[in-house]
Design an enzyme around this catalytic site. Structure first.
Site, mmCIF file in Angstrom:
data_model
loop_
_atom_site.group_PDB
_atom_site.id
_atom_site.type_symbol
_atom_site.label_atom_id
_atom_site.label_comp_id
_atom_site.label_asym_id
_atom_site.label_seq_id
_atom_site.Cartn_x
_atom_site.Cartn_y
_atom_site.Cartn_z
ATOM 1 N N ASP A 1 14.336 40.666 21.975
ATOM 2 C CA ASP A 1 14.397 41.868 22.800
ATOM 3 C C ASP A 1 13.809 42.982 21.807
ATOM 4 O O ASP A 1 14.352 43.261 20.799
ATOM 5 C CB ASP A 1 16.025 42.199 22.817
ATOM 6 C CG ASP A 1 16.054 43.508 23.802
ATOM 7 O OD1 ASP A 1 15.061 44.009 24.101
ATOM 8 O OD2 ASP A 1 17.093 43.370 24.640
ATOM 9 N N ASP B 1 16.170 46.971 22.285
ATOM 10 C CA ASP B 1 17.236 46.585 23.140
ATOM 11 C C ASP B 1 17.956 48.014 23.048
ATOM 12 O O ASP B 1 18.060 48.714 22.283
ATOM 13 C CB ASP B 1 18.261 45.586 22.282
ATOM 14 C CG ASP B 1 19.552 45.392 22.883
ATOM 15 O OD1 ASP B 1 19.610 45.484 24.403
ATOM 16 O OD2 ASP B 1 20.528 45.291 22.264
HETATM 17 N N1 LIG Z 1 24.232 45.881 35.092
HETATM 18 C C1 LIG Z 1 23.984 45.717 33.793
HETATM 19 N N2 LIG Z 1 25.092 45.096 33.324
HETATM 20 C C2 LIG Z 1 25.252 44.618 32.031
HETATM 21 N N3 LIG Z 1 24.135 44.927 31.145
HETATM 22 C C3 LIG Z 1 22.997 45.233 31.994
HETATM 23 C C4 LIG Z 1 22.900 45.694 32.966
HETATM 24 N N4 LIG Z 1 21.753 46.226 33.448
HETATM 25 C C5 LIG Z 1 20.915 46.287 32.339
HETATM 26 N N5 LIG Z 1 21.570 45.712 31.175
HETATM 27 C C6 LIG Z 1 21.323 45.450 29.822
HETATM 28 O O1 LIG Z 1 22.113 45.848 28.978
HETATM 29 C C7 LIG Z 1 21.358 46.148 27.614
HETATM 30 C C8 LIG Z 1 21.724 47.317 27.094
HETATM 31 O O2 LIG Z 1 23.102 47.344 26.876
HETATM 32 P P1 LIG Z 1 24.154 48.503 26.115
HETATM 33 O O3 LIG Z 1 24.641 49.019 27.412
HETATM 34 O O4 LIG Z 1 25.026 47.702 25.588
HETATM 35 O O5 LIG Z 1 23.135 49.296 25.494
HETATM 36 C C9 LIG Z 1 19.896 46.128 27.983
HETATM 37 O O6 LIG Z 1 19.472 45.028 27.469
HETATM 38 C C10 LIG Z 1 19.992 45.895 29.662
HETATM 39 O O7 LIG Z 1 18.891 45.323 30.180
HETATM 40 P P2 LIG Z 1 17.557 45.790 30.200
HETATM 41 O O8 LIG Z 1 16.871 45.831 28.971
HETATM 42 O O9 LIG Z 1 16.986 44.930 31.139
HETATM 43 O O10 LIG Z 1 17.603 47.242 30.813
HETATM 44 MG MG LIG Z 2 18.462 44.301 25.847
HETATM 45 MG MG LIG Z 3 14.761 45.410 25.744
#
Ligand SMILES: Nc1ncnc2c1ncn2[C@@H]1O[C@H](COP(=O)(O)O)[C@@H](O)[C@H]1OP(=O)(O)O
Ligand SMILES: [Mg+2]
Ligand SMILES: [Mg+2]
Ligand SMILES: [Mg+2]
Length: 355
Positions: free
Chosen positions: A141, A144
């Site tokens: 990632d 992240d």
């Molecule tokens: N509906 C969701 N539920 C849980 N995690 C999610 C959701 N949408 C995106 N994410 C992911 O949660 C991660 C961030 O987590 P945190 O809230 O702990 O910071 C990101 O990798 C994000 O993905 P993405 O990179 O595709 O946006």
């Molecule tokens: Mg992530």
């Molecule tokens: Mg990411």
């Protein structure tokens, strides 16, 4: 593959470090139109693409036969020549900076190692492996917590090595995390590293001062939750219910990214709890593999809300979403019981008045 994974560990640290330096420097220069919105409506910046290009370039040079499961692909980027040019500039800048002790020019890094647009777009797309139960692969990632990155908060560059569905190595770089939690205004930027069976370490972004990381004993009155900033990513009200069951009075610490796992590993917060907010979202392996090995090596346990270990052998996702619970080994069971009680209340199986 050496059984100690010492080479893999060194390469992963150097790759994550270069990506962290890139993302920190890009943040200060980022302009609004350098962010795209992906199909699932989440943001992706030139920093995410360039960081994936840098890490994949290094991994593919050091371990040409290892597949990579990366979060990003270059499809949307290729349609935007201005953003592509920017990503190429950023990635080349990060790849070509001077070598530090231990880095090898054979990994495609150091002065004079300029890559073409084609090389770098193809490096991004080398993260196209689908994962699965057998064999060895990396998962990445590149940023992240992109939302945290954009708001100047916490984010992390996260890399893990998975062999036959077991996480063997995890490296998490947190450019904005204070090195010393008791000095929040002091030096920022740390890297957490864990190798299965060999323990966990924290070091500064420069690689200096590696120190073992062990989750300290926290008196139950001082426990608190580490949870997402984004209410859509984890169910805050469910966490509150579990807090009440456990008589936790401290307010939760909200933080983006796997920096939460890092804080838990060094005792800067007591419980990581992430329950789904709506049906349908599947957690991705790159969002939990490095954090899981870090917590296990620091003396903790990571399971879903059924008490089962996370399954990194199902492909890009962890499969059906039963949430994630991480805590020190001796309190994990207590938290799991409280989560199951809170779930039962939610599902109306227990009359709240009776407990
Ligand atoms: N509906 C969701 N539920 C849980 N995690 C999610 C959701 N949408 C995106 N994410 C992911 O949660 C991660 C961030 O987590 P945190 O809230 O702990 O910071 C990101 O990798 C994000 O993905 P993405 O990179 O595709 O946006
Ligand atoms: Mg992530
Ligand atoms: Mg990411
Ligand atoms: Mg993302």
């Amino acid at each position: 593959m050496s059984t100690s994974l010492s080479i893999e560990k060194q390469v992963a640290i150097f790759a994550v470090r270069r990506a962290c330096l890139l993302t920190s420097s890009v943040f200060n220069k980022l302009v609004k139109n350098e962010t795209l919105t992906k199909e699932d409506k989440s943001p992706v910046t030139v920093g995410d693409y360039a960081a994936q290009a840098v890490v994949n370039t290094i991994l593919k040079r050091a371990f040409p036969h290892d597949p990579i499961v990366g979060e990003e692909d270059a499809d949307d980027l290729k349609r935007d020549p201005i953003l592509t040019k920017r990503v190429v500039e950023l990635a080349n800048e990060a790849l070509q900076s001077d070598l530090v002790l231990g880095e090898m020019p054979e990994w495609g890094i150091g002065p004079g190692q300029e890559k073409s647009t084609e090389d770098l777009l193809s490096a991004i797309d080398q993260g196209n492996h689908l994962g699965g139960h057998n064999g060895r692969f990396w998962t990445l990632d590149p940023i992240d917590g992109t939302k945290g990155f954009l708001r100047g908060g916490q984010y992390a560059v996260c890399l893990a090595l998975i062999v036959d569905a077991n996480v063997k190595l995890g490296v998490i770089g947190c450019p904005n995390l204070p090195c010393n939690p008791s000095d929040p205004d002091g030096e920022k930027g740390c890297i957490f590293v864990a190798v299965h069976g060999q323990g966990a370490q924290q070091m500064s972004l420069s690689g200096a001062n590696p120190t073992p990381v062990v989750i300290p004993e926290i008196p139950s009155g001082s426990l608190n939750f580490l949870e997402s900033v984004e209410a859509a990513h984890s169910d805050h009200s469910f966490n509150e219910r579990v807090s009440n069951i456990l008589s936790i009075s401290r307010t939760p610490t909200r933080m983006d990214s796997q920096a939460k796992y890092c804080c838990l590993a060094r005792g800067d917060g007591g419980v990581y709890l992430r329950m789904p907010t709506k049906a349908g979202y599947k957690e991705k392996i790159w969002d939990h593999a490095p954090g899981t090995v870090l917590i296990e090596e620091a003396g903790g346990t990571v399971t879903d809300s059924r008490g089962l270990p996370l399954n990194f052998g199902l492909g890009k996702t962890l499969g059906e979403n039963y949430g994630v619970i991480a805590a020190r080994r001796d309190i994990h069971g207590k938290v799991l019981d409280a989560v199951q009680q809170a779930k039962a209340i939610e599902e109306g199986e227990i009359d709240q008045a009776k407990i």
